[in-house]
Design a protein around this motif. Structure first.
Motif, PDB file in Angstrom:
ATOM      1  N   GLY A   1      -8.180  -9.357  -8.258  1.00  0.00           N
ATOM      2  CA  GLY A   1      -7.496  -8.070  -8.635  1.00  0.00           C
ATOM      3  C   GLY A   1      -7.528  -7.522 -10.152  1.00  0.00           C
ATOM      4  N   GLY A   2      -9.080  -6.912 -10.149  1.00  0.00           N
ATOM      5  CA  GLY A   2      -9.529  -7.139 -11.558  1.00  0.00           C
ATOM      6  C   GLY A   2      -9.450  -5.725 -12.308  1.00  0.00           C
ATOM      7  N   SER A   3      -8.717  -4.739 -11.073  1.00  0.00           N
ATOM      8  CA  SER A   3      -8.464  -3.206 -11.586  1.00  0.00           C
ATOM      9  C   SER A   3      -6.902  -2.713 -11.471  1.00  0.00           C
ATOM     10  CB  SER A   3      -8.778  -2.416 -10.359  1.00  0.00           C
ATOM     11  OG  SER A   3      -8.055  -2.793  -8.938  1.00  0.00           O
ATOM     12  N   GLY A   4      -6.227  -4.005 -12.405  1.00  0.00           N
ATOM     13  CA  GLY A   4      -5.186  -4.182 -12.916  1.00  0.00           C
ATOM     14  C   GLY A   4      -4.967  -3.727 -14.101  1.00  0.00           C
TER      15      GLY A   4
ATOM     16  N   TRP B   1     -15.285  -8.008 -10.026  1.00  0.00           N
ATOM     17  CA  TRP B   1     -13.664  -7.943  -8.658  1.00  0.00           C
ATOM     18  C   TRP B   1     -13.786  -8.028  -7.694  1.00  0.00           C
ATOM     19  CZ3 TRP B   1     -11.927  -2.306 -11.344  1.00  0.00           C
ATOM     20  CH2 TRP B   1     -12.099  -2.232 -12.946  1.00  0.00           C
ATOM     21  N   ILE B   2     -12.565  -8.431  -7.027  1.00  0.00           N
ATOM     22  CA  ILE B   2     -12.497  -8.848  -5.768  1.00  0.00           C
ATOM     23  C   ILE B   2     -10.869  -7.621  -6.271  1.00  0.00           C
ATOM     24  CG2 ILE B   2     -11.583 -10.351  -3.629  1.00  0.00           C
ATOM     25  CD1 ILE B   2     -12.080 -12.650  -5.442  1.00  0.00           C
ATOM     26  N   SER B   3     -11.363  -6.813  -4.950  1.00  0.00           N
ATOM     27  CA  SER B   3     -10.219  -6.062  -4.686  1.00  0.00           C
ATOM     28  C   SER B   3     -10.292  -5.753  -2.991  1.00  0.00           C
ATOM     29  CB  SER B   3     -10.709  -4.901  -5.345  1.00  0.00           C
ATOM     30  OG  SER B   3     -12.026  -4.264  -4.812  1.00  0.00           O
ATOM     31  N   ARG B   4      -9.738  -4.550  -2.587  1.00  0.00           N
ATOM     32  CA  ARG B   4      -9.227  -4.268  -0.776  1.00  0.00           C
ATOM     33  C   ARG B   4     -10.411  -3.563  -0.307  1.00  0.00           C
ATOM     34  NH1 ARG B   4      -3.967  -0.672  -0.831  1.00  0.00           N
ATOM     35  NH2 ARG B   4      -4.928   0.198  -3.250  1.00  0.00           N
ATOM     36  N   PHE B   5     -11.001  -2.885  -1.827  1.00  0.00           N
ATOM     37  CA  PHE B   5     -12.571  -1.861  -1.016  1.00  0.00           C
ATOM     38  C   PHE B   5     -13.452  -2.588  -2.004  1.00  0.00           C
ATOM     39  CE2 PHE B   5      -8.461   0.855  -0.099  1.00  0.00           C
ATOM     40  CZ  PHE B   5      -8.005   0.485   0.493  1.00  0.00           C
ATOM     41  N   GLU B   6     -14.482  -1.810  -0.764  1.00  0.00           N
ATOM     42  CA  GLU B   6     -16.188  -2.637  -2.085  1.00  0.00           C
ATOM     43  C   GLU B   6     -16.342  -1.249  -2.537  1.00  0.00           C
ATOM     44  OE1 GLU B   6     -19.085  -4.594   0.297  1.00  0.00           O
ATOM     45  OE2 GLU B   6     -17.244  -5.676   1.640  1.00  0.00           O
ATOM     46  N   GLY B   7     -17.015  -1.440  -3.156  1.00  0.00           N
ATOM     47  CA  GLY B   7     -17.845  -0.577  -4.148  1.00  0.00           C
ATOM     48  C   GLY B   7     -19.095  -1.150  -5.304  1.00  0.00           C
ATOM     49  N   PRO B   8     -19.373  -0.775  -6.345  1.00  0.00           N
ATOM     50  CA  PRO B   8     -19.658  -0.961  -7.418  1.00  0.00           C
ATOM     51  C   PRO B   8     -19.648  -2.236  -8.128  1.00  0.00           C
ATOM     52  CG  PRO B   8     -20.680   1.456  -7.555  1.00  0.00           C
ATOM     53  CD  PRO B   8     -19.533   1.196  -6.559  1.00  0.00           C
TER      54      PRO B   8
ATOM     55  N   TRP C   1     -11.699  -8.612  -0.187  1.00  0.00           N
ATOM     56  CA  TRP C   1     -11.098 -10.321   0.346  1.00  0.00           C
ATOM     57  C   TRP C   1     -11.663  -9.927   1.327  1.00  0.00           C
ATOM     58  CZ3 TRP C   1      -8.753 -13.108  -2.987  1.00  0.00           C
ATOM     59  CH2 TRP C   1      -8.191 -12.905  -4.839  1.00  0.00           C
ATOM     60  N   ASP C   2     -11.735  -9.687   2.380  1.00  0.00           N
ATOM     61  CA  ASP C   2     -12.596  -9.673   3.611  1.00  0.00           C
ATOM     62  C   ASP C   2     -13.711 -10.150   3.652  1.00  0.00           C
ATOM     63  OD1 ASP C   2     -10.028  -9.141   4.994  1.00  0.00           O
ATOM     64  OD2 ASP C   2     -10.675  -6.726   5.242  1.00  0.00           O
ATOM     65  N   ARG C   3     -14.285  -9.869   2.329  1.00  0.00           N
ATOM     66  CA  ARG C   3     -15.894  -9.669   2.158  1.00  0.00           C
ATOM     67  C   ARG C   3     -16.111 -11.058   1.792  1.00  0.00           C
ATOM     68  NH1 ARG C   3     -21.228  -8.849   4.524  1.00  0.00           N
ATOM     69  NH2 ARG C   3     -19.713  -6.599   4.544  1.00  0.00           N
ATOM     70  N   LEU C   4     -15.141 -11.709   0.792  1.00  0.00           N
ATOM     71  CA  LEU C   4     -15.063 -12.893   0.398  1.00  0.00           C
ATOM     72  C   LEU C   4     -14.502 -14.217   1.615  1.00  0.00           C
ATOM     73  CD1 LEU C   4     -14.466 -14.464  -2.378  1.00  0.00           C
ATOM     74  CD2 LEU C   4     -11.883 -14.363  -1.593  1.00  0.00           C
ATOM     75  N   ALA C   5     -13.484 -13.400   2.129  1.00  0.00           N
ATOM     76  CA  ALA C   5     -13.428 -14.471   3.538  1.00  0.00           C
ATOM     77  C   ALA C   5     -14.160 -15.197   4.413  1.00  0.00           C
ATOM     78  CB  ALA C   5     -12.101 -14.625   4.211  1.00  0.00           C
ATOM     79  N   LYS C   6     -15.345 -14.015   4.555  1.00  0.00           N
ATOM     80  CA  LYS C   6     -16.443 -14.389   5.401  1.00  0.00           C
ATOM     81  C   LYS C   6     -17.662 -14.930   5.346  1.00  0.00           C
ATOM     82  CE  LYS C   6     -19.110 -11.139   8.632  1.00  0.00           C
ATOM     83  NZ  LYS C   6     -19.574  -9.860   8.426  1.00  0.00           N
TER      84      LYS C   6
ATOM     85  N   THR D   1      -4.601 -15.732  -2.414  1.00  0.00           N
ATOM     86  CA  THR D   1      -4.755 -17.758  -3.621  1.00  0.00           C
ATOM     87  C   THR D   1      -5.223 -17.664  -2.943  1.00  0.00           C
ATOM     88  OG1 THR D   1      -3.538 -17.037  -5.421  1.00  0.00           O
ATOM     89  CG2 THR D   1      -3.832 -19.227  -5.830  1.00  0.00           C
ATOM     90  N   GLN D   2      -4.967 -18.685  -1.572  1.00  0.00           N
ATOM     91  CA  GLN D   2      -5.412 -19.849  -1.100  1.00  0.00           C
ATOM     92  C   GLN D   2      -7.284 -18.744  -0.195  1.00  0.00           C
ATOM     93  OE1 GLN D   2      -2.566 -19.089   1.900  1.00  0.00           O
ATOM     94  NE2 GLN D   2      -1.675 -21.096   1.416  1.00  0.00           N
ATOM     95  N   THR D   3      -6.786 -17.801   0.012  1.00  0.00           N
ATOM     96  CA  THR D   3      -8.453 -17.760   0.219  1.00  0.00           C
ATOM     97  C   THR D   3      -9.351 -17.933  -1.239  1.00  0.00           C
ATOM     98  OG1 THR D   3      -7.663 -15.278   1.800  1.00  0.00           O
ATOM     99  CG2 THR D   3      -9.853 -14.867   1.133  1.00  0.00           C
ATOM    100  N   LEU D   4      -9.263 -17.069  -2.162  1.00  0.00           N
ATOM    101  CA  LEU D   4     -10.112 -17.593  -2.823  1.00  0.00           C
ATOM    102  C   LEU D   4     -10.155 -18.769  -3.250  1.00  0.00           C
ATOM    103  CD1 LEU D   4     -11.651 -16.327  -5.289  1.00  0.00           C
ATOM    104  CD2 LEU D   4      -9.079 -15.744  -6.837  1.00  0.00           C
TER     105      LEU D   4
END
Length: 320
Positions: A9-12, A31-38, A43-48, A88-91
Motif C-alpha cells: 500500500g505504498g502509493s497511499g 511497493w506492493i499494489s494491485r498492478f505491477e510496474g517500475p 499482490w498476486d505476484r507476491l502470493a505466487k 496482511t495474511q498474504t504478506l
C-alpha cells in the motif's frame, strides 16, 4: 549502507511520505499494489512467487474506513475487512515462507482499536496508551482487532515485529490555482484538505458537542516514526503514532479555522452527522479516543510537531 524496503500500500498518503524519506537517503523502495510496474510488484505476484529479498517490510494496505459515499452495510464491511486482513495474511505468509526474511516487519492499524464509549465529559475520557484495553466494541474496533490479529501470525523468532497504530494524519493545505480555492480538494491528501471545503463555502462548523478527543499526527512525524522503527533494532511491539498534544474536536476545528482565516458559523448536531454518514460510522466523528504516545516517546522518538498550533503553522500555507 542502502537497504531495500518493501511497502504494502505504498502509493497511499502515508506510504508516499515514507517512501520519499527512504529514497532521499539512498534506500531502495518497492511497493506492493494491485498492478505491477517500475518498483512495484502486485499482490498476486507476491502470493505466487513469494517475498523478494529485502531488509524491511511495512504494511499500509487497506481501504479507507470512513468513505462518505458508502454506508457500513454488510457488503462494505466485507470489502474493508478483505482489503486489510487478507492482504496482511498474504504478506505474513510470504515473510514466513522466505528463506531470508526481512529484519523487521512493521504492521499498521488505526487508533480505532480502542473503541468508543458513551462518555459524558471530555474530562472522563481515559488516557489510552499502547497497553490500554479497548473502551468498547464497534465495527472499527472489530476491524482493527482482526487486522492486528492477522499480523500477529508473523514468525517473531525470525523477524522483529513493530506495530504502529495511526491517528488522524494531517497533510498540507495548498492553493495551486484560482479554481483550486475550492475544488482541488479532490486531488489533495490527508485530513485537512478534505475538511477545508466547508470552510471555503462559508459552512465551517464544530462537529457534535466538540468535547470528544481529537487524536492527530503531522504527516512528517508519522513518516519519521516509521523510519525510526525501521532503523532501531531494539524496538518491537506497539507504538501509537499520535502527537502528544491532546486536544478536543472543537479546539482542533477552531484552530484550523483561525489558520484559514475563515469563520465557524454553526454547530452540526449529532443527529445530523449520524444521518449524513450513518449512525454507526458517526461514532468515529462524534466520540473519539484520548490516545497518548507513551511507548513512542519512551523509544526516543522526537516529534517535530508535538503541538497542534505548530503543526497547523507548517501545514496551512494558504487562506482565502
Amino acid at each position: 549502507m542502502a537497504r531495500r524496503i518493501i511497502i504494502g500500500g505504498g502509493s497511499g498518503f502515508v506510504g508516499t511520505a515514507i517512501t520519499e524519506r527512504l529514497r532521499a537517503r539512498g534506500d531502495e523502495v518497492v511497493w506492493i499494489s494491485r498492478f505491477e510496474g517500475p518498483d512495484r510488484i502486485s499482490w498476486d505476484r507476491l502470493a505466487k512467487d513469494g517475498l523478494p529479498p529485502c531488509d524491511a517490510v511495512v504494511n499500509l494496505a487497506g481501504l479507507h474506513i470512513l468513505n462518505p459515499r458508502r454506508r457500513w452495510d454488510a457488503a462494505y464491511r466485507s470489502e474493508v475487512i478483505q482489503s486489510r486482513v487478507e492482504t496482511t495474511q498474504t504478506l505474513v505468509e510470504a515473510i514466513n515462507a522466505s528463506h531470508y526474511p526481512p529484519e523487521v516487519f512493521i504492521s499498521t492499524a488505526g487508533i480505532c482499536f480502542y473503541g468508543t464509549g458513551e462518555i459524558g465529559s471530555v474530562d472522563t475520557y481515559p488516557e489510552l496508551d499502547e497497553e490500554a484495553e479497548p473502551m468498547g466494541s464497534d465495527f472499527p474496533a472489530e476491524l482493527v482487532g482482526l487486522w492486528e490479529e492477522a499480523a500477529e501470525g508473523v514468525d517473531t523468532s525470525r523477524v522483529r515485529h513493530a506495530k504502529a497504530r495511526i491517528a488522524i494524519v494531517l497533510g498540507a493545505v495548498r492553493r495551486e490555482s484560482l479554481w483550486g480555492r475550492l475544488w482541488r480538494v479532490g486531488q489533495s491528501r490527508g485530513f485537512l484538505p478534505i475538511i477545508r471545503l466547508p470552510f471555503c463555502l462559508g459552512l465551517g462548523c464544530v462537529i457534535g458537542d466538540g468535547r470528544q478527543p481529537f487524536p492527530w499526527i503531522h504527516i512528517d512525524d508519522c513518516a519519521d516514526l516509521f523510519v525510526h522503527l525501521i532503523d532501531n533494532r531494539s524496538l518491537s511491539g506497539r507504538f501509537n503514532a499520535v502527537a502528544p498534544d491532546q486536544v478536543t474536536s472543537e479546539e482542533f476545528i477552531r484552530a484550523f479555522a483561525r489558520h484559514l482565516n475563515r469563520p465557524i458559523v454553526w454547530r452540526a448536531p449529532q443527529s445530523l452527522v449520524a444521518w449524513l454518514v450513518g449512525a454507526e460510522s458517526a461514532s468515529i466523528l462524534l466520540e473519539g479516543q484520548n490516545v497518548i504516545p507513551r511507548r513512542t516517546l519512551e523509544s526516543g522518538f522526537q516529534f517535530s510537531f508535538p503541538a497542534l498550533e505548530d503543526a497547523l503553522d507548517d501545514l496551512v500555507e494558504i487562506s482565502i
